[in-house]
Design an enzyme around this catalytic site. Structure first.
Site, PDB file in Angstrom:
ATOM      1  CB  THR A   1       0.460   0.135   5.266  1.00 35.81           C
ATOM      2  OG1 THR A   1       0.832  -0.465   4.475  1.00 35.81           O
ATOM      3  CG2 THR A   1       2.091   1.068   5.588  1.00 35.81           C
ATOM      4  N   GLY A   2      -1.071  -1.667   7.014  1.00 36.39           N
ATOM      5  CA  GLY A   2      -0.927  -2.594   7.749  1.00 36.39           C
ATOM      6  C   GLY A   2      -2.456  -3.124   7.564  1.00 36.39           C
ATOM      7  CB  SER A   3      -3.736  -6.281   9.130  1.00 31.91           C
ATOM      8  OG  SER A   3      -2.451  -5.788  10.600  1.00 31.91           O
TER       9      SER A   3
ATOM     10  CB  THR B   1      -1.042   0.123   1.538  1.00 31.66           C
ATOM     11  OG1 THR B   1      -1.583  -0.725   1.169  1.00 31.66           O
ATOM     12  CG2 THR B   1      -1.326   1.360   1.453  1.00 31.66           C
TER      13      THR B   1
HETATM   14  N1  ASP Z   1      -3.726  -1.667   5.180  1.00 32.63           N
HETATM   15  C1  ASP Z   1      -4.650  -1.644   3.947  1.00 32.63           C
HETATM   16  C2  ASP Z   1      -5.323  -2.337   3.901  1.00 32.63           C
HETATM   17  O1  ASP Z   1      -6.351  -3.415   5.167  1.00 32.63           O
HETATM   18  C3  ASP Z   1      -3.125  -2.861   3.155  1.00 32.63           C
HETATM   19  C4  ASP Z   1      -1.767  -2.081   3.054  1.00 32.63           C
HETATM   20  O2  ASP Z   1      -1.529  -1.040   3.849  1.00 32.63           O
HETATM   21  O3  ASP Z   1      -1.413  -2.886   3.285  1.00 32.63           O
HETATM   22  O4  ASP Z   1      -6.383  -2.436   3.360  1.00 32.63           O
END
Ligand code: ASP
Length: 311
Positions: free
Chosen positions: A229-231, A178
């Site tokens: 960015t993340g889960s 992301t």
């Molecule tokens: N945060 C993004 C999502 O959950 C994914 C990511 O940042 O890699 O869609």
């Protein structure tokens, strides 16, 4: 309560996603290409800020550069849904008036970040979804993706791997890059942009934190600009971006202390990932609880990019 303060030193911070990023999994060529992609995005944003341009123009330009790079999970290189489709999410926000625009589940628009900006500036709304958002993009004359534009073999391979390993659920570790940008311009205004394809194998119109104002994206001249960015599910539940801004504004914490505290909260809930922050006072921050985060920063004093946690 913001006023222009010409002559401030501008700042730009970008990310290209966080997650399981380890030296052992990287080839020298891949690493070189990723670093070059981050540098190109810094260049695009720095050219605007260095010329006295606005933070919102800079974060859009940096985000578009990363959206056009197949290595990152946004725009062209977006990960695929369980059905093998592309559903893109993006948000942009500027800090002087807290104007914001966001889109979710977009499938035909080449640069979702520019569509988010059009929502902010050309519509009376903040958040548009799926087909309606694509229709608005067409009406605004935004570039549409030609057939096959989002069909990237590596993303198909990742979806097949996910299905082979775990056929009925998405894997939160299968997110790759992301993208986001935050900036402070020489007039003292901040802005944030975030764009993503979400998570490989997502279903049922799932939307993550990235396009949610206050979760994955936030900008307010009274505190800071944040891109996460993340889960995403955990970042939504912790209202990450707004929470960081609130800690700075109401507790008087430094941006680093605020970001670290909120990322600790995300970890406590079970989530992983990271944030980039620039405060209205010019403090630039990375904070992540994953192995690594693709990231970079630029100011008149210099530029740097990094990938691994120990850099
Ligand atoms: N945060 C993004 C999502 O959950 C994914 C990511 O940042 O890699 O869609």
């Amino acid at each position: 309560m913001t006023s222009d303060q010409p002559g401030r030193e501008w700042k730009l911070v970008i990310h290209g996603g966080a997650g399981v990023i380890e030296r052992g999994r990287m080839t020298p060529e891949l690493e070189r290409n990723l670093r070059a992609g981050l540098e190109a995005a810094l260049e695009a944003g720095a050219a605007i800020l260095g010329g006295g341009g606005s933070a919102v123009d800079a974060v859009e330009a940096a985000a578009r550069t990363l959206e056009n790079d197949v290595q990152f999970n946004a725009g062209r290189g977006a990960v695929l849904t369980f059905d093998g489709e592309t559903e893109l999410d993006a948000a942009i926000m500027e800090g002087s008036r807290r104007d914001a625009g966001a889109v979710a589940g977009v499938s035909n628009t080449r640069n979702p970040i520019s569509l988010a900006r059009a929502v902010m500036e050309k519509s009376p709304h903040v958040f548009l979804g799926s087909r309606g958002a694509d229709r608005f993009a067409e009406e605004q004359g935004l570039e549409q993706a030609p057939p096959g534009y989002f069909d990237i073999p590596e993303r198909r391979r990742q979806l097949e791997e996910l299905k082979a390993n775990d056929s009925d659920w998405f894997d939160v570790d299968m997110k790759f890059g992301t993208i986001g940008a935050v900036a402070l311009d020489s007039s003292g205004h901040v802005a944030a942009a975030t764009s993503t394809g979400g998570i490989t194998g997502k279903r049922w119109g799932r939307i993550g934190d990235s396009p949610l104002i206050g979760a994955g994206t936030w900008a307010d001249d009274r505190s800071c600009a944040v891109s996460a960015t993340g889960s995403g599910e955990y970042f939504i539940r912790a209202a990450v971006a707004h929470e960081i801004a609130a800690r700075i504004r109401f507790l008087g914490e430094s941006a680093q202390a605020a970001a670290d505290a909120v990322m600790a909260d995300v970890k406590e809930l079970g989530g992983n990932g990271g944030v980039i922050v620039v405060s209205a006072g010019g403090e630039t921050v990375y904070s992540f609880n994953s192995e690594g985060m693709y990231r970079g920063t630029a100011s008149p004093s210099g530029r740097s990019v990094a990938i691994y946690g120990d850099e």
